[in-house]
Design a protein around this motif. Sequence first.
Motif, PDB file in Angstrom:
ATOM      1  N   PHE A 114       0.822  -1.208   0.000  1.00  0.00           N
ATOM      2  CA  PHE A 114       0.000   0.000   0.000  1.00  0.00           C
ATOM      3  C   PHE A 114       0.861   1.264   0.000  1.00  0.00           C
ATOM      4  O   PHE A 114       0.447   2.285  -0.554  1.00  0.00           O
TER       5      PHE A 114
ATOM      6  N   LYS B 102      -5.202   4.826  -4.138  1.00  0.00           N
ATOM      7  CA  LYS B 102      -5.686   4.615  -2.768  1.00  0.00           C
ATOM      8  C   LYS B 102      -6.919   5.464  -2.473  1.00  0.00           C
ATOM      9  O   LYS B 102      -7.868   4.989  -1.833  1.00  0.00           O
TER      10      LYS B 102
ATOM     11  N   SER C 279      -9.893   3.980  -4.446  1.00  0.00           N
ATOM     12  CA  SER C 279     -10.239   2.666  -3.909  1.00  0.00           C
ATOM     13  C   SER C 279     -10.952   2.789  -2.570  1.00  0.00           C
ATOM     14  O   SER C 279     -11.939   2.084  -2.314  1.00  0.00           O
TER      15      SER C 279
ATOM     16  N   ILE D 171      -6.569  -6.273   4.254  1.00  0.00           N
ATOM     17  CA  ILE D 171      -5.931  -4.987   3.956  1.00  0.00           C
ATOM     18  C   ILE D 171      -5.029  -4.556   5.113  1.00  0.00           C
ATOM     19  O   ILE D 171      -3.909  -4.085   4.909  1.00  0.00           O
TER      20      ILE D 171
ATOM     21  N   SER E  83      -0.948  -4.055   4.919  1.00  0.00           N
ATOM     22  CA  SER E  83      -0.350  -2.742   5.178  1.00  0.00           C
ATOM     23  C   SER E  83       0.866  -2.825   6.092  1.00  0.00           C
ATOM     24  O   SER E  83       1.682  -1.904   6.130  1.00  0.00           O
TER      25      SER E  83
ATOM     26  N   LEU F  88     -10.660   1.544   7.344  1.00  0.00           N
ATOM     27  CA  LEU F  88     -10.258   1.884   5.975  1.00  0.00           C
ATOM     28  C   LEU F  88      -9.624   3.269   5.909  1.00  0.00           C
ATOM     29  O   LEU F  88      -8.583   3.459   5.266  1.00  0.00           O
TER      30      LEU F  88
ATOM     31  N   VAL G  12      -6.117   3.167   7.293  1.00  0.00           N
ATOM     32  CA  VAL G  12      -5.132   2.603   6.365  1.00  0.00           C
ATOM     33  C   VAL G  12      -4.653   3.671   5.388  1.00  0.00           C
ATOM     34  O   VAL G  12      -3.460   3.766   5.072  1.00  0.00           O
TER      35      VAL G  12
ATOM     36  N   ALA H  31      -4.587  -3.443  -8.115  1.00  0.00           N
ATOM     37  CA  ALA H  31      -5.297  -3.085  -6.884  1.00  0.00           C
ATOM     38  C   ALA H  31      -6.666  -2.498  -7.198  1.00  0.00           C
ATOM     39  O   ALA H  31      -7.665  -2.843  -6.544  1.00  0.00           O
TER      40      ALA H  31
ATOM     41  N   VAL I 134     -10.405  -4.060  -6.109  1.00  0.00           N
ATOM     42  CA  VAL I 134     -11.398  -3.272  -5.375  1.00  0.00           C
ATOM     43  C   VAL I 134     -12.724  -3.232  -6.132  1.00  0.00           C
ATOM     44  O   VAL I 134     -13.797  -3.400  -5.540  1.00  0.00           O
TER      45      VAL I 134
END
Length: 280
Positions: free
Chosen positions: A30, A38, A41, A68, A72, A135, A138, A261, A265
């Motif tokens: 990530f 990112k 997503s 996830i 990470s 989320l 992250v 990625a 998603v």
Amino acid sequence: MLFCQFGIRGGVNMTDSVIVGQYVETHSIFHRLDPRTKLVSIVILMLSFLILGTWFSYAVATFFVIGILLLSKVPIQFFWRGLRPLLFILLFTFLYNALFSKGTILWSWSFIEVTEEGLRTGLRFVWRIILLILLASVLTLTTKPLDLAYGLEKLLAPLSKLGVPVEQFSLMIVIAIRFIPTIMEELDRILLAQKARGYDLTALSLPKRIFAYIPIIIPLLFTTIQRAEQLSYAIDARAYGNGKGRTSYRVLQFQQMDYLAGGIVLLFAVILLCLKIGKV
């Protein structure tokens, strides 16, 4: 340079209970993704989580988020620190739905009634909020603030043709995010200063502690405004202007990992949508 000079620092040396605005370098997948990937997503995942309906879909979403978090490589305690300040809100949300939702009564006392539907609704609300918070955590923990601003600026670039100050907007958002741990750090300094003078707020009862925080707001606001003014002078001294037309040393380019990625998603969002339609 602006953030380092005036106390808006990255890293993990800030208030332990606040993770918003912190960045943890772990060299994970990530961390290497394009910030635009990112951002898009995270938005797609958050929107897909809003349509969760069945317990199976909640379980699927939970396993996906856990995956996830593991990828990470950010220590789990950082995510716990992000949830800990919100435990009261989560508990209030659960109890509100459990006590004020109509349905099959499981337990009652006087005018208080706990319903089966209320417990289900409260649990789903809290579950969904936790997933959304994780989320968002992250995103901030794996993305540098300036990269986040640059990615947001590039995503909103088409709006500049309509006269929207995209550069100022993205910079404003990132500075606001970075000021959160700084404000909390300043609050800790004020509390420690009062404790050194023999006034310990933690020794007070909860009602008295709430009113005791009122006099602290004034010096906290003063230092926050002072920091904002210093940051404004620093931006002007570097001739940042409105940020329009400025170039960047780093040019964002989508890599194969970004397309992979993004595809995962989108596929996951479609799966959640199918589970919603099929009520699985």
